[in-house]
Design an enzyme around this catalytic site. Structure first.
Site, PDB file in Angstrom:
ATOM      1  N   CYS A  16      -8.367 -35.508   3.830  1.00 48.98           N
ATOM      2  CA  CYS A  16      -8.949 -36.855   3.846  1.00 48.98           C
ATOM      3  C   CYS A  16      -9.571 -37.182   5.212  1.00 48.98           C
ATOM      4  CB  CYS A  16      -7.848 -37.852   3.491  1.00 48.98           C
ATOM      5  SG  CYS A  16      -8.259 -39.578   3.777  1.00 48.98           S
ATOM      6  N   CYS A  49      -8.220 -40.365   6.887  1.00 46.56           N
ATOM      7  CA  CYS A  49      -6.842 -40.103   7.342  1.00 46.56           C
ATOM      8  C   CYS A  49      -6.853 -39.412   8.703  1.00 46.56           C
ATOM      9  CB  CYS A  49      -6.094 -39.237   6.333  1.00 46.56           C
ATOM     10  SG  CYS A  49      -5.906 -39.986   4.714  1.00 46.56           S
TER      11      CYS A  49
END
Length: 165
Positions: free
Chosen positions: A88, A91
């Site tokens: 991600c 993230c």
């Protein structure tokens, strides 16, 4: 006959592209592991963010099996929990911010991270549908969650508010 051939070609192309996506995801994960190993060899830096899985979450944060209907915080200090995945992009932007805040608030707030790919049961129970999702928890308040990547000042405001209440 031409339509059948066209549908077959499109189906094969679609399946091949999906397979490549999984392959790329695995390659990204391998690359990340190599980067971590390389970085740890050159500089050993202590992480202030602890890794949680389902069992350690139940033991240290909130026993969802005994208290599924109501939040009963088991921790001694307020905590911040970053739910993420290695693939991600947002993230990856949040992780260093969480690490910096964990170092700064060391001894006042506990910081954790949970890999949602490895802890799907926990992510499902907590209804984590998008990542990054960051939870802020302490004994006398309901868990607060943020979804998406925010800047350091945003997380700091929530933590400072949590500590002042």
């Amino acid at each position: 006959m031409k339509k059948l051939l066209l549908i077959s070609v499109i189906s094969i192309a679609f399946l091949t592209s999906c397979g490549n996506s999984d392959k790329n995801k695995k390659e990204d994960q391998k690359q990340e592991v190599k980067t971590e190993v390389t970085n740890s060899e050159s500089t050993v830096e202590k992480s202030y963010v602890k890794v949680l899985n389902y069992d350690s979450f139940i033991k240290n944060i909130w026993n969802l099996e005994e208290n599924a209907a109501e939040f009963v915080f088991k921790g001694g200090r307020p905590c911040v929990i970053d739910f993420y995945a290695t693939w991600c992009g947002p993230c990856k932007k949040v992780a260093p911010i969480i690490e910096k805040l964990a170092k700064e608030y060391n001894g006042k707030v506990d910081f954790y991270k949970v890999n949602t790919d490895e802890n799907q049961k926990l992510a499902m129970i907590l209804q984590i549908r998008n990542i990054p999702t960051v939870f802020f928890m302490k004994a006398d308040m309901q868990p607060e969650r943020t979804v998406g990547a925010y800047d350091e000042a945003y997380y700091r405001r929530i933590i400072d508010k949590m500590l002042s209440e």
